[in-house]
Structures are given as C-alpha cells and as structure tokens.
Motif scaffolding. Structure first.
Motif, mmCIF file in Angstrom:
data_model
loop_
_atom_site.group_PDB
_atom_site.id
_atom_site.type_symbol
_atom_site.label_atom_id
_atom_site.label_comp_id
_atom_site.label_asym_id
_atom_site.label_seq_id
_atom_site.Cartn_x
_atom_site.Cartn_y
_atom_site.Cartn_z
ATOM 1 N N GLY A 107 44.437 39.681 38.647
ATOM 2 C CA GLY A 107 45.265 40.523 39.489
ATOM 3 C C GLY A 107 44.427 41.382 40.411
ATOM 4 N N ASP A 108 44.864 42.597 40.640
ATOM 5 C CA ASP A 108 44.205 43.465 41.616
ATOM 6 C C ASP A 108 43.098 44.332 41.037
ATOM 7 N N ASP A 109 43.180 44.650 39.743
ATOM 8 C CA ASP A 109 42.240 45.613 39.176
ATOM 9 C C ASP A 109 41.651 45.112 37.857
ATOM 10 N N GLY A 129 42.604 36.301 41.823
ATOM 11 C CA GLY A 129 43.130 37.521 42.413
ATOM 12 C C GLY A 129 42.071 38.400 43.052
ATOM 13 N N LYS A 130 42.524 39.557 43.483
ATOM 14 C CA LYS A 130 41.674 40.503 44.210
ATOM 15 C C LYS A 130 40.498 40.975 43.369
ATOM 16 N N ALA A 131 40.733 41.275 42.099
ATOM 17 C CA ALA A 131 39.654 41.790 41.248
ATOM 18 C C ALA A 131 38.515 40.782 41.130
#
Length: 481
Positions: A137-139, A50-52
C-alpha cells in the motif's frame, strides 16, 4: 547507510567475470567452498506494487525487490556447481523480518537437500531490528522481527544445530564442516540487552570479553586436535583502507587489535567478513581479511575458496553474478551511480557541525588575505549542492571502484586529478577571484597529508609507507593456512 559512511570517508579523504557455475576449479582432492554476504533478503510476502514498495526501491542502493530472485538464482547455480559448503557472513535479511529469515531458510533447505551444507552468522540487520516492516500500500508497517534464540532456531540446520559448539554469551559458534577444518563463526553484533528485552540497531560492532575467552578455548582445542581454523564474522577484523578505524569506525570491530592478536596467536590465517559492501582483501600481520560485497548490490560478488586436501592452502577466486536479467544489473549499477547527490546531502547534514567549526577557525585567516568570506557555505544544503556539483564524478568512480574491488592503478591518477579540478571549481564558486588561492592552499597543505589514505584506497595498498606495506589482490589470492 553503509554507503553513507563510505562516502563520508571519500569526502574526508579526497575533500571478470562469467557466471558462478563456469570453470568450477574443483577436483575430488579439493574442498570447494562458496562465500557470499549481505544478502539483505526481503520476502516477497512483505511487499506489493504499491507506493511504499516503489519508494523503498527508489531510495535504496540495494536491489531489495530483486533480492529473493537473486537468491533463488544463486542457489540454482550453487546446486549446479555442488560445492561442499556455502558460507554467508551476515545481514541475511533486509531488516530482520521474521518472514524474510524464514524465506531465506527455505532457500537454504534446497541446498541442504542436495548435500551442500550452509553456515551463517548474523549481521547487524538480522536480530531485534526495530526497522522490520512490510511495504504494502502507501505506507510501511511494522512486522515481526526475531530474537537471538529465534534466529538460532530458524537456522538450526545452518550452523546452530547440535553439531556446533555455541558460545553461551553470543550467537558465536564453532563446527567442523569438513574433516580437520574448524570454522569459527564470531557474532560481532551489539545488542541493547542480552535477554533481548529491547529492540536495537547498531551499525558498529564489538566482540564481548567473555566471547573472546570462549574463542581462546575453542582455538586451543582445535590446536590440540591438530586442526586448521578458518574464521567468519560480519564486521571487518583488519583495516581494508588505511585509516578505516578512524574514518569508518562502524565497519571494523571495535576491539579488532585484541581479537586479531588472539586469532593470530592460535594460527588463524583467514577470516571472511562483509558489512561495508566492498569486495576487498587485506593482509595485515599475517591475517587476511576477505571482505565480500553485498549479494543484492551491484556488482553482486560471489567468492569461491578452494582448500587442498592437506588443508594447507586456500585459493580464492571471485566472480560477479550474472544470473539475473541485464536490465536489473544495469539498474543496480545506476543505483550506485545516481547515489552521490543524495549521499552528499546525508553526509553534509551529519558533518555540518564539524565543518562549521573548521570554517570558523579559517574565516579570520581568509579575511586577512583579503578574501570575501561572506560567500562561505552557511548550511549543510549549500555544502551538499557544492559537492554534488563539483565532485560527483570522482566520488561515483571511487564508489564503483571500491564496491567492485581490484582497483585499477591506471584509473587512480584520473580520479585524483578530477578531485583536484573539482575542488578548484568549488573554491572558485565560493570565493570568486580568490578561489584559486584557497584551492592552492588546500591542495598544497591538505593533499600530502591525505596521500597515504588515497594510495591505500585507489591503489589497493595497506599500511602505506610502513615496513609492513602490502597489497593483496581483491579477486584472486592464495593463502597459506
């Protein structure tokens, strides 16, 4: 953060090998020890695609997402080589995640099962770290860390078992992994509270007074038993670059002079360290500090120390691990090469208050010389842009040189000349027609004062110009124990 301080030092100052298991150098009469440092392992259970995780990978000079694979392949090679001992001098995990410690212990158990003993010491990233996170995920999200006693429990088979003598005041210990050879493992990390009631993170290090007294007792006991002592610690004991205690105080242990004297008086001649991610050896006043770069940062150094049967001589050989795919190695090199602009920005923000003060002192003098001072940089962003534009190449080459060690004397003049030209171009951009005069002033008055430190770094010399000036080969050396 490590390279921030290394780059900060560069800005102040200037502003072969096959894989591990080749040529084993081992005989039945010798002891074979492998040394690595700063693994910064991040458990695969703590990240996804993911983004993180992508942001983490893009923003860190370490091959963080490759760290588990690198460790797995290194363990494979160590098993094939079959040394008696593996030493790891701290920063075992990325940021002290419990899952990462447990994953590393699993790797080390593979070595234990084939009779290779491993001994570890914590680094500043390993215990009660407030940055323990997972990257899914994102964060990023906070995850469990470890206390000092939980650290000791996880590594109970790797230095913290019943066979060791623990310091009551720290995670320091001694043990006798080879007959007649005592390993002194020193915990040089700073914790907020001794009872681990608060998470903390300190890049700098110091050895507690009570730990130094404990060290004295351990060394006295070893002397009475006629045993040799080799030490291991995360932070540096001696300066690897002249002026390190001034320019890079977070990387040499605060009370280094006192500790070095204690070790020297009781016959310790070598200490393995890490922390700054440089591959360098420095001998000062009879003690050789063998710093090993990060096992997850290009060029992935691995050291081998061979001790003869009489425990009188240690021979060290250094290799750079090639057990992962070439694409990942190229990526690791690119991470260092591409770091200068981001690091210049970080350094400029940190140093801007001091730079403002210096500029304020010189601005009237420049104005008296008829130089337009309105073009002086007015904020950290301007400074970062100028550094990135005019000094990127010599700074990159300097970072690569000290990361790998074994600096090439033939390369030093070219780096120094590139710095000179970069400074001239920078002054011309700032001051226009008056830039040459400002550059001449800087090069005439500043460079001679910085020359000893330049020579120390680029020519790999310690205590330049003194009666005790010395040069210790970074990759291959012999030490009398």
């Amino acid at each position: 953060m490590k390279y921030f301080f290394l780059t900060a030092w560069c800005l102040f100052v200037v502003f072969a090998a096959p894989s591990l298991n080749a040529t084993a150098m081992q005989s039945n009469d010798n002891y074979n020890i492998v040394v690595i440092s700063d693994i910064h392992l991040l458990s695969p259970s703590l990240y996804d695609n993911g983004k993180a995780a992508r942001q983490l990978d893009a923003g860190d000079m370490k091959l963080v997402l490759n760290s588990d694979l690198i460790m797995q392949r290194m363990v494979d090679d160590i098993i094939a080589e079959k040394p008696q001992l593996l030493l790891i001098s701290g920063d075992l995990t990325f940021n002290g995640e419990r899952a990462s410690h447990e994953r590393l212990a699993w790797h080390l158990q593979r070595l234990e099962q084939v009779g290779v003993r491993t001994l570890v010491i914590p680094g500043n990233h390993d215990v009660m770290c407030p940055y323990s996170k997972y990257y899914k995920g994102d964060d990023p999200t906070a995850v469990a860390h470890v206390t000092s006693e939980e650290f000791a429990a996880i590594y109970s088979h790797f230095g913290y078992g019943k066979e060791s003598h623990r310091d009551p005041s720290s995670l320091s210990y001694t043990c006798e992994p080879l007959p007649g050879l005592v390993l002194l493992c020193i915990d040089s990390n700073i914790y907020a509270h001794s009872d681990d009631t608060e998470m903390t993170y300190h890049t700098n290090g110091a050895v507690k007074p009570e730990t130094i007294e404990w060290i004295k007792r351990q060394l006295a006991e070893a002397q009475r038993g006629g045993k040799r002592v080799v030490a291991m610690m995360h932070h540096h004991l001696v300066e690897h670059i002249d002026g390190e205690a001034r320019w890079l105080p977070n990387y040499i242990v605060a009370n280094h002079d006192e500790l070095a004297q204690v070790l020297r008086d009781d016959g310790v001649r070598v200490i393995f360290t890490g922390h700054l991610h440089i591959t360098d050896a420095a001998t000062i006043d009879g003690i050789t500090d063998v710093a090993t770069g990060s096992a997850s940062t290009y060029p992935l150094p691995v050291r081998r120390a061979i001790i003869d049967a009489s425990l009188s001589t240690m021979t060290i050989d250094t290799r750079f691990f090639e057990g992962i795919d070439e694409k990942s190695l190229d990526k690791g090199r690119a991470k260092i090469e591409n770091s200068t602009s981001a690091l210049a920005s970080l350094v400029s923000r940190r140093l801007w208050p001091r730079m403002q003060s210096v500029l304020g002192q010189y601005e009237p003098l420049l104005a008296e010389q008829g130089i337009d001072t309105s073009r002086l940089p007015r904020d950290a962003k301007d400074v970062a842009r100028l550094i990135g534009k005019h000094l990127r190449e010599p700074l990159t080459q300097s970072l690569l040189a000290v990361s790998r060690g074994g600096e090439d004397p033939a390369q030093a003049p070219a780096i120094v000349e590139a710095v000179r030209q970069g400074l001239r171009q920078m002054m011309t951009e700032i001051f226009g027609d008056g830039g040459e005069s400002v550059a001449d002033f800087l090069l005439t008055n500043l460079m001679p004062r910085l020359e000893p430190t330049l020579r120390s770094a680029l020519l790999d010399i310690n205590q330049v110009g003194s009666d005790t000036q010395s040069s210790t080969h970074d990759h291959r050396l012999m030490i009398k124990l």
